[in-house]
Design an enzyme around this catalytic site. Structure first.
Site, PDB file in Angstrom:
ATOM      1  N   CYS A 127     -10.710  -2.713  -4.624  1.00  0.00           N
ATOM      2  CA  CYS A 127      -9.773  -3.744  -5.109  1.00  0.00           C
ATOM      3  C   CYS A 127     -10.525  -4.960  -5.642  1.00  0.00           C
ATOM      4  O   CYS A 127     -10.124  -5.555  -6.642  1.00  0.00           O
ATOM      5  CB  CYS A 127      -8.809  -4.153  -4.000  1.00  0.00           C
ATOM      6  SG  CYS A 127      -7.600  -2.861  -3.641  1.00  0.00           S
ATOM      7  N   CYS A 146      -4.066   0.741  -2.534  1.00  0.00           N
ATOM      8  CA  CYS A 146      -3.937  -0.497  -1.780  1.00  0.00           C
ATOM      9  C   CYS A 146      -2.870  -1.403  -2.392  1.00  0.00           C
ATOM     10  O   CYS A 146      -2.558  -1.311  -3.581  1.00  0.00           O
ATOM     11  CB  CYS A 146      -5.258  -1.253  -1.783  1.00  0.00           C
ATOM     12  SG  CYS A 146      -6.563  -0.463  -0.852  1.00  0.00           S
ATOM     13  N   GLU A 205      -3.107  -4.523  -3.166  1.00  0.00           N
ATOM     14  CA  GLU A 205      -3.650  -5.364  -4.243  1.00  0.00           C
ATOM     15  C   GLU A 205      -3.629  -4.633  -5.578  1.00  0.00           C
ATOM     16  O   GLU A 205      -3.234  -5.173  -6.604  1.00  0.00           O
ATOM     17  CB  GLU A 205      -5.103  -5.754  -3.924  1.00  0.00           C
ATOM     18  CG  GLU A 205      -5.279  -6.592  -2.679  1.00  0.00           C
ATOM     19  CD  GLU A 205      -5.520  -5.750  -1.436  1.00  0.00           C
ATOM     20  OE1 GLU A 205      -4.845  -4.724  -1.240  1.00  0.00           O
ATOM     21  OE2 GLU A 205      -6.390  -6.134  -0.636  1.00  0.00           O
ATOM     22  N   GLU A 209       0.407   5.247   0.673  1.00  0.00           N
ATOM     23  CA  GLU A 209      -0.510   6.303   1.130  1.00  0.00           C
ATOM     24  C   GLU A 209      -0.051   7.675   0.661  1.00  0.00           C
ATOM     25  O   GLU A 209       1.034   7.831   0.069  1.00  0.00           O
ATOM     26  CB  GLU A 209      -0.642   6.227   2.653  1.00  0.00           C
ATOM     27  CG  GLU A 209      -1.257   4.906   3.082  1.00  0.00           C
ATOM     28  CD  GLU A 209      -1.533   4.801   4.573  1.00  0.00           C
ATOM     29  OE1 GLU A 209      -1.040   5.645   5.352  1.00  0.00           O
ATOM     30  OE2 GLU A 209      -2.240   3.849   4.957  1.00  0.00           O
ATOM     31  N   ASN A 211       0.847  -1.203   0.000  1.00  0.00           N
ATOM     32  CA  ASN A 211       0.000   0.000   0.000  1.00  0.00           C
ATOM     33  C   ASN A 211       0.880   1.250   0.000  1.00  0.00           C
ATOM     34  O   ASN A 211       1.978   1.265   0.577  1.00  0.00           O
ATOM     35  CB  ASN A 211      -1.016   0.004   1.151  1.00  0.00           C
ATOM     36  CG  ASN A 211      -0.411  -0.167   2.526  1.00  0.00           C
ATOM     37  OD1 ASN A 211       0.643  -0.768   2.680  1.00  0.00           O
ATOM     38  ND2 ASN A 211      -1.075   0.372   3.530  1.00  0.00           N
TER      39      ASN A 211
HETATM   40  N1  THU Z   1      -5.292  -1.459   2.520  1.00  0.00           N
HETATM   41  C1  THU Z   1      -4.719  -2.254   1.563  1.00  0.00           C
HETATM   42  O1  THU Z   1      -3.651  -1.947   1.025  1.00  0.00           O
HETATM   43  N2  THU Z   1      -5.375  -3.401   1.225  1.00  0.00           N
HETATM   44  C2  THU Z   1      -6.484  -3.888   1.867  1.00  0.00           C
HETATM   45  O2  THU Z   1      -6.919  -4.972   1.545  1.00  0.00           O
HETATM   46  C3  THU Z   1      -7.115  -3.086   2.923  1.00  0.00           C
HETATM   47  C4  THU Z   1      -6.557  -1.743   3.156  1.00  0.00           C
HETATM   48  C5  THU Z   1      -4.553  -0.255   2.932  1.00  0.00           C
HETATM   49  C6  THU Z   1      -5.151   1.050   2.575  1.00  0.00           C
HETATM   50  C7  THU Z   1      -4.539   1.965   3.617  1.00  0.00           C
HETATM   51  O3  THU Z   1      -3.241   2.354   3.180  1.00  0.00           O
HETATM   52  C8  THU Z   1      -4.379   1.080   4.830  1.00  0.00           C
HETATM   53  O4  THU Z   1      -4.443  -0.249   4.357  1.00  0.00           O
HETATM   54  C9  THU Z   1      -5.429   1.298   5.910  1.00  0.00           C
HETATM   55  O5  THU Z   1      -6.696   1.231   5.369  1.00  0.00           O
END
Ligand code: THU
Length: 154
Positions: A102, A62, A64, A53, A51
């Site tokens: 996703c 994310c 995925e 941000e 992920n």
């Molecule tokens: N996040 C993911 O990367 N994949 C998931 O399946 C759930 C959430 C990330 C988004 C954000 O950067 C952090 O997790 C908290 O939500």
């Protein structure tokens, strides 16, 4: 050739390790929730993702989708499975199910009846569970829906 059926246990273990390896690459200075993903293409290639941000929050991506976009931009469009792991400060405590956005991206490239989503709560295969995309996104909207109108009862 599309490969169907359950993934070989060694392959599941390999995906869990590849996804876990990505936790250290996660850029999550706001949520501190680090996520790693490992996407298996039909040809056996594995694309990883974390992920990423953003200070403006909405542009965050994310793990995925990072993996999917890396794979598609590399010429891959057929996939067998994805493994997702995540946790606060990179410590796995439970499953990290893919968010709705996703799941929709998976729907674009994967057959919901065969695409496998491996959720792991630890490095060990015994701490994982495999779901089909159709279970996590029932009656999802796909490119098929744009082709011709098909009644729900067809
Ligand atoms: N996040 C993911 O990367 N994949 C998931 O399946 C759930 C959430 C990330 C988004 C954000 O950067 C952090 O997790 C908290 O939500």
């Amino acid at each position: 050739m599309e490969q169907e059926g359950p993934l070989e246990p060694v392959l599941i273990q390999k995906l869990i390790e590849a996804a876990t390896d990505q936790l250290q690459r996660a850029y999550a200075p706001y949520s501190h929730f680090q996520v790693g993903a490992a996407l298996l293409a039909e040809n056996g290639e594995i694309f990883t993702g974390c992920n990423i941000e953003n200070a403006a929050y909405t542009p965050s991506n994310c793990a995925e989708r990072t993996a999917f976009f890396k794979a598609v931009s590399n010429g891959q469009r057929s996939f067998r499975a994805i493994c997702v792991v995540g946790g606060k400060n990179g410590v796995l405590s439970g499953f990290t199910p893919p968010c709705g956005v996703c799941r929709q991206v998976m729907m674009e490239f994967c057959d919901p009846r065969t695409f496998q989503i491996i959720l792991a709560a630890g490095k060990n295969k015994e701490q994982s569970r495999v779901f089909l995309l159709k279970e996590l996104l029932p009656m999802g909207f796909s490119p098929e829906n744009l082709k011709a109108h098909r009644s729900f009862f067809d």
